[in-house]
Design an enzyme around this catalytic site. Structure first.
Site, PDB file in Angstrom:
ATOM      1  N   VAL A 177     -29.422   1.212 -37.159  1.00  0.00           N
ATOM      2  CA  VAL A 177     -30.165   0.740 -38.271  1.00  0.00           C
ATOM      3  C   VAL A 177     -31.670   0.625 -38.223  1.00  0.00           C
ATOM      4  O   VAL A 177     -32.551   0.707 -39.350  1.00  0.00           O
ATOM      5  CB  VAL A 177     -29.623  -0.762 -38.539  1.00  0.00           C
ATOM      6  CG1 VAL A 177     -30.210  -1.651 -39.636  1.00  0.00           C
ATOM      7  CG2 VAL A 177     -28.114  -0.668 -38.937  1.00  0.00           C
ATOM      8  N   GLU A 178     -32.124   0.261 -37.210  1.00  0.00           N
ATOM      9  CA  GLU A 178     -33.564   0.009 -36.755  1.00  0.00           C
ATOM     10  C   GLU A 178     -34.292   1.103 -37.059  1.00  0.00           C
ATOM     11  O   GLU A 178     -35.387   1.165 -37.661  1.00  0.00           O
ATOM     12  CB  GLU A 178     -33.782  -0.586 -35.446  1.00  0.00           C
ATOM     13  CG  GLU A 178     -33.442  -2.140 -35.344  1.00  0.00           C
ATOM     14  CD  GLU A 178     -34.285  -3.051 -35.972  1.00  0.00           C
ATOM     15  OE1 GLU A 178     -35.335  -2.876 -36.423  1.00  0.00           O
ATOM     16  OE2 GLU A 178     -33.600  -4.277 -36.307  1.00  0.00           O
ATOM     17  N   THR A 179     -34.146   2.283 -36.201  1.00  0.00           N
ATOM     18  CA  THR A 179     -34.922   3.431 -36.372  1.00  0.00           C
ATOM     19  C   THR A 179     -34.162   4.777 -36.270  1.00  0.00           C
ATOM     20  O   THR A 179     -35.002   5.946 -36.029  1.00  0.00           O
ATOM     21  CB  THR A 179     -35.586   3.462 -35.066  1.00  0.00           C
ATOM     22  OG1 THR A 179     -34.872   3.277 -33.873  1.00  0.00           O
ATOM     23  CG2 THR A 179     -36.716   2.169 -34.822  1.00  0.00           C
TER      24      THR A 179
END
Length: 392
Positions: A177-179
């Protein structure tokens, strides 16, 4: 008088052992409690499976060339700002930085207008829509990348689960989700972003508090760079100054990041192992309990009496007994533990019906990473979708 320490980078060896993210041992629970509909999940899995994923046992991905920053900003004479000079004086007195080197460094920092614009509240628009939000993350590109990341980093993920009790699919979900597993770590110079936000934050009711927060992050960015022998101007990240695969703010790096690959150096930008261990450590430090059930959310329905509304918006924590929730008009849809505390969360779907869940302690531990129900649910669902595809 404290000894003055140089800001200049120290030469360090670039050893990076194999080790990384997701786990493949304790995943029997995967897929038992999806928060997306069965049809949506099946579509995502089918799409991901349409293109075969090559499994690479235990072999880490080749390191990519460092990303170039592309948000140069503009020159502002920060060195002559009273507030900036006071900050640099404090850094010198409190932490022993060489004052002349700080002056030279701040002269190279640039104001970045885009960080200011991105911090402004979004204009009123469409109502929140959980299904639309979820679709951005539970999709073939992230699922494929997540399977590959899991395969390449299975050993580190398994070790993180053993040592911290955080399932691999949760760690994989967060980094995805982050990167997207390091694909989108940000191309702002961290010092530019943090200095801009610490001293030029946009007008808002919380401006003073936010500037103080980013001033603290700027302080920690300089401490982190010195500690690890990094030229602070080479640190790249998000428009808010978050760094590396897990998008840790500098203060979180200083408090929670761990050297999980054993090379005596914490590197969240290039070491997937360090990123994996750091995510797990962060969650444990924010309340993750290894002995709680793997399932952390339970679908419920609510009565038309609206007595249950008193349980909504009561903070990011599990604090209600199942019996009192049921007395307030909350009805469980699936088997739910009797001896745990829960919070009632609402996932709005625009003009469609809102979805309601009971969330346990470990769900709220994920919200400490990003204070959003949507975020935590996406992490859980992405991890489960990846685990399902990987198991096929």
């Amino acid at each position: 008088m404290p000894m003055r320490r140089s800001l200049l980078p120290i030469k360090t060896s670039a050893l990076s052992l194999l080790l990384s993210l997701p786990l493949c041992l304790s995943t029997a629970h995967a897929g038992e409690n999806s928060n997306i509909s069965a049809a949506d999940r099946a579509r995502a899995v089918r799409a991901a499976k349409a293109q075969p994923v090559k499994k690479v046992a235990g072999k880490p991905a080749a390191k990519k060339a460092p990303a170039k920053f592309d948000f140069e900003g503009e020159f502002v004479d920060y060195a002559n700002w009273k507030e900036v000079r006071a900050f640099l004086d404090e850094m010198s007195a409190k932490h022993g930085f060489d004052r002349a080197e700080l002056d030279t460094l701040i002269g190279k920092v640039r104001y970045v207008e885009s960080t200011v614009q991105l911090m402004k509240p979004a204009p009123p628009g469409k109502p929140k829509n959980w299904q639309a939000y979820s679709a951005r993350f539970i999709e073939p590109v992230r699922i494929h990348a997540g399977v590959k990341f899991w395969e390449e980093n299975a050993e580190a993920l398994a070790r993180a689960e053993r040592e911290y009790g955080v399932p691999a699919e949760i760690i994989v979900g967060i980094i995805g989700v982050e990167t997207v597993y390091g694909r989108n770590t940000g191309r702002f110079r961290v010092l530019d972003a943090l200095t801009t936000l610490a001293f030029s934050y946009p007008e808002s009711p919380t401006r003073a508090a936010r500037m103080e927060f980013f001033k603290g992050e700027l302080e920690n960015a300089l401490l982190y760079a010195r500690k690890d022998g990094i030229d602070p101007l080479t640190l790249l990240g998000s428009y808010a100054g978050a760094i590396g695969l897990p998008q840790f703010m500098p203060s979180s790096i200083m408090k929670y990041a761990v050297d999980f690959d054993g090379d005596s150096h914490i590197d969240l930008r290039n070491s997937t192992a360090d990123a994996i261990g750091s995510v797990a450590h962060f969650l444990v430090e924010h309340g993750w309990r290894r002995d709680d059930p793997a399932i952390s959310t339970y679908r419920v329905t609510v009565s038309s009496s609206h007595a249950w509304e008193k349980f909504i918006g009561q903070g990011l924590q599990a604090k209600y007994r199942l019996e009192e929730l049921q007395e307030g008009g909350v009805s469980t849809v699936t088997a739910t533990p009797q001896n745990m505390l829960f919070g009632l969360i609402d996932l709005q779907n625009g003009s469609e019906a809102t979805e309601y869940y009971l969330a346990s302690n470990n769900f709220f531990a994920i919200t400490q990473y990003n204070r959003s129900y949507f975020y935590a649910m996406s992490v859980i669902d992405l991890g489960k979708a990846i685990s399902q595809v990987r198991a096929r």
